[in-house]
Design a protein around this motif. Structure first.
Motif, mmCIF file in Angstrom:
data_model
loop_
_atom_site.group_PDB
_atom_site.id
_atom_site.type_symbol
_atom_site.label_atom_id
_atom_site.label_comp_id
_atom_site.label_asym_id
_atom_site.label_seq_id
_atom_site.Cartn_x
_atom_site.Cartn_y
_atom_site.Cartn_z
ATOM 1 N N LEU A 114 0.818 -1.217 0.000
ATOM 2 C CA LEU A 114 0.000 0.000 0.000
ATOM 3 C C LEU A 114 0.853 1.270 0.000
ATOM 4 C CD1 LEU A 114 -2.966 -0.750 2.429
ATOM 5 C CD2 LEU A 114 -3.147 -0.024 0.054
ATOM 6 N N VAL A 115 2.033 1.188 0.605
ATOM 7 C CA VAL A 115 2.902 2.376 0.660
ATOM 8 C C VAL A 115 4.156 2.166 -0.179
ATOM 9 C CG1 VAL A 115 2.040 3.165 2.883
ATOM 10 C CG2 VAL A 115 3.929 1.523 2.801
ATOM 11 N N ALA A 116 4.118 1.140 -1.080
ATOM 12 C CA ALA A 116 5.229 0.842 -1.989
ATOM 13 C C ALA A 116 6.532 0.594 -1.242
ATOM 14 C CB ALA A 116 5.403 1.975 -2.992
ATOM 15 N N MET A 117 6.418 -0.096 -0.108
ATOM 16 C CA MET A 117 7.603 -0.397 0.705
ATOM 17 C C MET A 117 8.146 -1.771 0.328
ATOM 18 S SD MET A 117 7.626 -0.926 4.850
ATOM 19 C CE MET A 117 8.799 -2.020 5.655
ATOM 20 N N PRO A 118 9.387 -1.854 -0.168
ATOM 21 C CA PRO A 118 9.975 -3.160 -0.459
ATOM 22 C C PRO A 118 10.284 -3.891 0.852
ATOM 23 C CG PRO A 118 11.596 -1.435 -0.789
ATOM 24 C CD PRO A 118 10.306 -0.745 -0.490
ATOM 25 N N VAL A 119 10.010 -5.190 0.910
ATOM 26 C CA VAL A 119 10.231 -5.947 2.147
ATOM 27 C C VAL A 119 10.990 -7.227 1.851
ATOM 28 C CG1 VAL A 119 8.269 -5.075 3.461
ATOM 29 C CG2 VAL A 119 7.938 -6.989 1.905
ATOM 30 N N THR A 120 11.718 -7.672 2.845
ATOM 31 C CA THR A 120 12.433 -8.944 2.766
ATOM 32 C C THR A 120 11.672 -10.006 3.547
ATOM 33 O OG1 THR A 120 13.697 -8.491 4.779
ATOM 34 C CG2 THR A 120 14.611 -7.672 2.684
ATOM 35 N N ASP A 121 12.050 -11.275 3.341
ATOM 36 C CA ASP A 121 11.433 -12.353 4.116
ATOM 37 C C ASP A 121 11.668 -12.153 5.606
ATOM 38 O OD1 ASP A 121 10.412 -13.634 1.913
ATOM 39 O OD2 ASP A 121 12.082 -15.029 1.714
ATOM 40 N N ASN A 146 -4.943 0.631 -4.745
ATOM 41 C CA ASN A 146 -5.118 0.055 -3.419
ATOM 42 C C ASN A 146 -5.660 -1.372 -3.492
ATOM 43 O OD1 ASN A 146 -4.259 2.489 -2.358
ATOM 44 N ND2 ASN A 146 -6.337 3.263 -1.980
ATOM 45 N N ALA A 147 -6.654 -1.597 -4.357
ATOM 46 C CA ALA A 147 -7.249 -2.928 -4.491
ATOM 47 C C ALA A 147 -6.237 -3.931 -5.026
ATOM 48 C CB ALA A 147 -8.474 -2.862 -5.400
ATOM 49 N N ALA A 148 -5.350 -3.484 -5.884
ATOM 50 C CA ALA A 148 -4.354 -4.381 -6.467
ATOM 51 C C ALA A 148 -3.437 -4.979 -5.414
ATOM 52 C CB ALA A 148 -3.539 -3.645 -7.523
ATOM 53 N N THR A 149 -3.191 -4.225 -4.350
ATOM 54 C CA THR A 149 -2.278 -4.722 -3.319
ATOM 55 C C THR A 149 -2.850 -5.925 -2.575
ATOM 56 O OG1 THR A 149 -3.164 -3.227 -1.610
ATOM 57 C CG2 THR A 149 -1.348 -2.403 -2.978
ATOM 58 N N VAL A 150 -4.162 -6.099 -2.585
ATOM 59 C CA VAL A 150 -4.778 -7.219 -1.857
ATOM 60 C C VAL A 150 -4.345 -8.549 -2.448
ATOM 61 C CG1 VAL A 150 -6.979 -8.296 -1.224
ATOM 62 C CG2 VAL A 150 -6.745 -5.805 -1.161
ATOM 63 N N VAL A 151 -4.183 -8.602 -3.771
ATOM 64 C CA VAL A 151 -3.791 -9.857 -4.421
ATOM 65 C C VAL A 151 -2.351 -9.814 -4.913
ATOM 66 C CG1 VAL A 151 -6.137 -10.503 -5.071
ATOM 67 C CG2 VAL A 151 -4.774 -9.053 -6.601
ATOM 68 N N GLY A 152 -1.622 -8.741 -4.574
ATOM 69 C CA GLY A 152 -0.227 -8.628 -5.015
ATOM 70 C C GLY A 152 -0.097 -8.382 -6.503
ATOM 71 N N LEU A 153 -1.056 -7.683 -7.088
ATOM 72 C CA LEU A 153 -1.031 -7.397 -8.528
ATOM 73 C C LEU A 153 -0.111 -6.208 -8.804
ATOM 74 C CD1 LEU A 153 -2.169 -7.767 -11.422
ATOM 75 C CD2 LEU A 153 -4.043 -6.214 -10.748
ATOM 76 N N THR A 187 1.046 -3.199 -10.919
ATOM 77 C CA THR A 187 0.292 -2.325 -11.827
ATOM 78 C C THR A 187 1.224 -1.405 -12.602
ATOM 79 O OG1 THR A 187 0.021 -0.667 -10.102
ATOM 80 C CG2 THR A 187 -1.714 -2.331 -10.305
ATOM 81 N N THR A 188 0.680 -0.906 -13.727
ATOM 82 C CA THR A 188 1.344 0.111 -14.547
ATOM 83 C C THR A 188 0.378 1.269 -14.729
ATOM 84 O OG1 THR A 188 0.518 -0.812 -16.626
ATOM 85 C CG2 THR A 188 2.611 -1.692 -15.794
ATOM 86 N N ASP A 189 0.884 2.380 -15.241
ATOM 87 C CA ASP A 189 0.001 3.526 -15.488
ATOM 88 C C ASP A 189 -1.117 3.149 -16.447
ATOM 89 O OD1 ASP A 189 1.263 5.215 -13.782
ATOM 90 O OD2 ASP A 189 2.553 6.128 -15.303
ATOM 91 N N VAL A 190 -0.779 2.326 -17.448
ATOM 92 C CA VAL A 190 -1.798 1.916 -18.427
ATOM 93 C C VAL A 190 -2.894 1.110 -17.737
ATOM 94 C CG1 VAL A 190 -2.237 0.532 -20.485
ATOM 95 C CG2 VAL A 190 -0.166 1.942 -20.342
#
Length: 691
Positions: free
Chosen positions: A162-169, A250-257, A259-262
């Protein structure tokens, strides 16, 4: 029938039962014939385990074998090298602590550190059994916690996206508090998210989960709305377009989708199709997406992206949790059934029953820790006359003991408590480990049963394994030696053997073999068996009459020492001079009003009168309490009591007393249903007459 060595006077308790055994009819018990209760074996009739404050040689634990070390390391999924094998046990345990994976084996790691701190013996025991036992628990807990861990990781992954934060395991495996700190530290450009994260950081774990699931999204939406509205140059149409893009992102983050601007500029229904492609088939997210697409109303598409996908995600979590809860309950039912069938772990059965009657949280707590919190039990003899004696040993030979009551009633027989473990030689059987000498087990040493330290060898494991079956006398359990088939754990003369019913020797006698090889598995740390408890346990008729204890036993030093205990149906008294006797019903109330044992002690139980409804209770020095429904309970004693006895008690023309002894002028008097007895202290004359 001969008496057994070490158990003088060992007989069944009730007169009726004795009569059956001897073949003679029981004579009627009249009020003037005080019933004789056969004497119980004295506390000293059982051989008591020797007291030795030093560690007995039999319980000194030898070093772990190389095979045990290899097994310990392999239980953690690790490869072992020769460098491990040359270490002392103490250093070997530290190596385990240093190497064990803290995520998969937290209990092993904690146990290793404690064993290292406790020294050489603890380290050896940890290698011998602790590692494999704790590793098994860790694996079970890890497997049970997989769904929760997966849910937690998905929750954190979605929040980070949701906040575009990269995370590690490693970050995804952090606790909620630490993860939220990382998120707070990363976020820029979202002031409300930043503030909400800071508030969640100091909240409870439950509130932190709510923040990651919903609070973060709500804060981000507000930040997005604020950012759109802050630009005064945008017209309303542009604001609507940007808000729609934010909703899709925001909805895309629920399934890990990704996204692009298009993609973000796609129409809502087309974007939902992208979500559907990413969602796992059959999930609530996929079902809700398909349902929204089946509608031709654009508002339904917007509703799915704004709220529907999140509600569907929550339903997926709920479905997963319901499946997990059902599986956990199945596992607890299986544990309960296995414990019931084994017969050696009634406390585990009770804990499982309580968990199954509780919530899903109770079930989880039972599986995590509860099932391991009730490993101990005690074994009580069930043979009539010997109940109240428990299997005990403090090294070497094993005995059944009652302990020495002294002036207390609540002292514990700590040597009579055993940790019930899966059999060292066969997990379908059992091994009994001493709680006083960890690593030492009850072992069949020939026909003797001894407490000895586990040396890790196969012969020891076989000898220290006992297979349980329903008690041979019809109740409780019997324990057959794994290494000496046909030999059962038996008490004889106060000592414990691995005996067979062959009549080839004293402890192999067939007489009472079934009774002596049947044990009652009871709560750990049993109390010392006092004379009162001894009688209550061994007199079936009296126990049925009195019911269960309702208060602890009391010792009073009065008169050289008196004990009493309350039961549901009365109170039992004991002194060395009178033995243990129960006073019940209205007689108890009258007895207590007279001063109870500080007046006189009972010499018999409260006994029914033979011909009419009533009871009598005899006390020291010729006193009695007589009761009937018509007259109530009254005291009679001294010369009047002696005269009443000579007449035949209540069977005389007088019937039952209707008063206690009273002063009547110069006379002492008791009134009766049909007359009076007067006693003249001046002349010593006592007479009865009708009224």
């Amino acid at each position: 029938m001969g008496k057994r060595p070490g158990l003088p006077g060992r007989v069944l308790i009730t007169v009726a039962a004795t009569a059956v055994l001897t073949g003679f009819a029981t004579p009627p018990v009249w009020a003037d014939a005080v019933p004789v209760v056969p004497s119980m074996p004295s506390v000293r009739a059982l051989a008591e385990a020797p007291v030795d404050p030093a560690v007995p040689p039999a319980t000194r634990v030898p070093e772990a074998t190389q095979g045990e070390r290899v097994e310990a390391v392999r239980s953690l999924g690790l490869d072992i090298d020769n460098g491990w094998l040359v270490l002392r046990d103490h250093d070997f345990v530290f190596k385990i602590f240093d190497t064990a994976d803290p995520v998969r084996f937290p209990l092993v790691k904690e146990g290793a550190l404690q064993a290292f701190r406790d020294g050489d013996t603890a380290s050896t025991l940890f290698i011998r059994s602790g590692v494999t036992e704790l590793a098994g628990r860790d694996r079970d807990n890890y497997a049970r916690g997989r769904l929760e861990r997966d849910q937690a990781r998905r929750l954190k992954q979605s929040a980070a996206a949701l906040v575009a934060m990269p995370v590690t395991d490693q970050q995804l495996d952090l606790g909620y508090r630490d993860f939220i700190y990382d998120l707070w530290h990363f976020v820029t450009g979202y002031p409300k998210v930043k503030a909400a994260a800071l508030a969640a950081y100091g909240a409870s774990e439950a509130e932190q989960k709510v923040f990651l699931a919903n609070g973060l999204l709500a804060a981000k939406r507000q930040d997005q709305t604020d950012a759109i509205n802050a630009d005064k140059d945008r017209d309303e149409a542009e604001k609507v377009r940007l808000a729609a893009r934010d909703a899709r992102q925001n909805a895309a983050t629920v399934v890990g989708l990704q996204t692009t601007d298009v993609m973000l500029d796609l129409a809502d229904d087309f974007f939902i199709r992208k979500i559907l492609e990413k969602a796992a088939p059959g999930t609530q997210i996929a079902i809700a997406a398909q349902a929204s697409l089946s509608s031709a109303v654009p508002a339904d598409w917007k509703a799915y992206l704004a709220t529907g996908i999140y509600a569907a995600r929550d339903r997926d979590v709920a479905v997963e949790n319901e499946k997990k809860a059902a599986e956990n309950r199945r596992v607890v039912r299986e544990i309960k059934a296995r414990a019931e069938n084994g017969g050696m772990r009634p406390r585990l059965v009770a804990a499982a029953v309580a968990a199954l009657a509780g919530s899903d949280h109770d079930i989880e707590a039972f599986l995590q820790t509860g099932q391991h919190a009730v490993p101990t039990q005690s074994l009580e003899a069930t043979t009539s006359g010997v109940r109240g004696a428990y299997v005990a040993s403090n090294g070497g030979s094993t005995y059944i003991v009652r302990g020495e009551p002294g002036t207390r009633s609540t002292a514990k027989l700590t040597d009579a408590t055993w940790t019930i473990k899966d059999g060292l030689a066969d997990p379908n059987c059992f091994s009994l480990e001493s709680t006083q000498f960890e690593g030492s087990y009850l072992r069949a040493d020939g026909d003797m049963v001894k407490l000895a330290a586990n040396d890790g060898g196969t012969p020891f494991k076989n000898d220290a394994t006992w297979c349980a079956s329903p008690g041979t006398s019809g109740s409780g359990v019997s324990l057959e030696s794994y290494s000496h088939r046909g030999h059962f754990l038996r008490h004889w003369g106060g000592q414990v053997y691995a005996a067979a019913s062959t009549d080839s020797g004293t402890y192999n006698a067939s007489w009472l073999f079934k009774e002596d090889t049947t044990w009652s598995v009871v709560d750990p740390d049993p109390e010392v068996t006092t004379p009162i408890t001894l009688r209550w346990k061994n007199d079936d008729a009296l126990r049925a009459k009195l019911g269960a204890p309702v208060a602890p036993e009391v010792y009073d030093a009065f008169g050289g020492g008196v004990r009493y205990r309350d039961y549901a149906g009365g109170r039992m008294y004991w002194s060395a001079a009178t033995g243990a006797h129960a006073v019940t019903g209205a007689a108890l109330e009258k007895y207590q009003s007279a001063g109870e044992y500080r007046w006189k002690l009972p010499t018999i139980d409260t006994t029914p009168t033979p011909n009419v409804e009533g009871s009598f209770t005899h006390v020291q020095n010729g006193g009695s309490i007589y009761w009937s429904p018509a007259t109530g309970a009254h005291l009679i004693y001294g010369a009047i009591g002696d005269h009443y006895a000579r007449l035949g008690w209540e069977r005389s023309y007088l019937g039952f007393p209707t008063s206690d002894e009273i002063q009547a002028g110069n006379l002492r008097r008791n009134t009766f249903q049909h007359g009076v007895i007067d006693h003249d202290p001046a002349t010593g004359r006592t007479r009865d007459y009708r009224t």
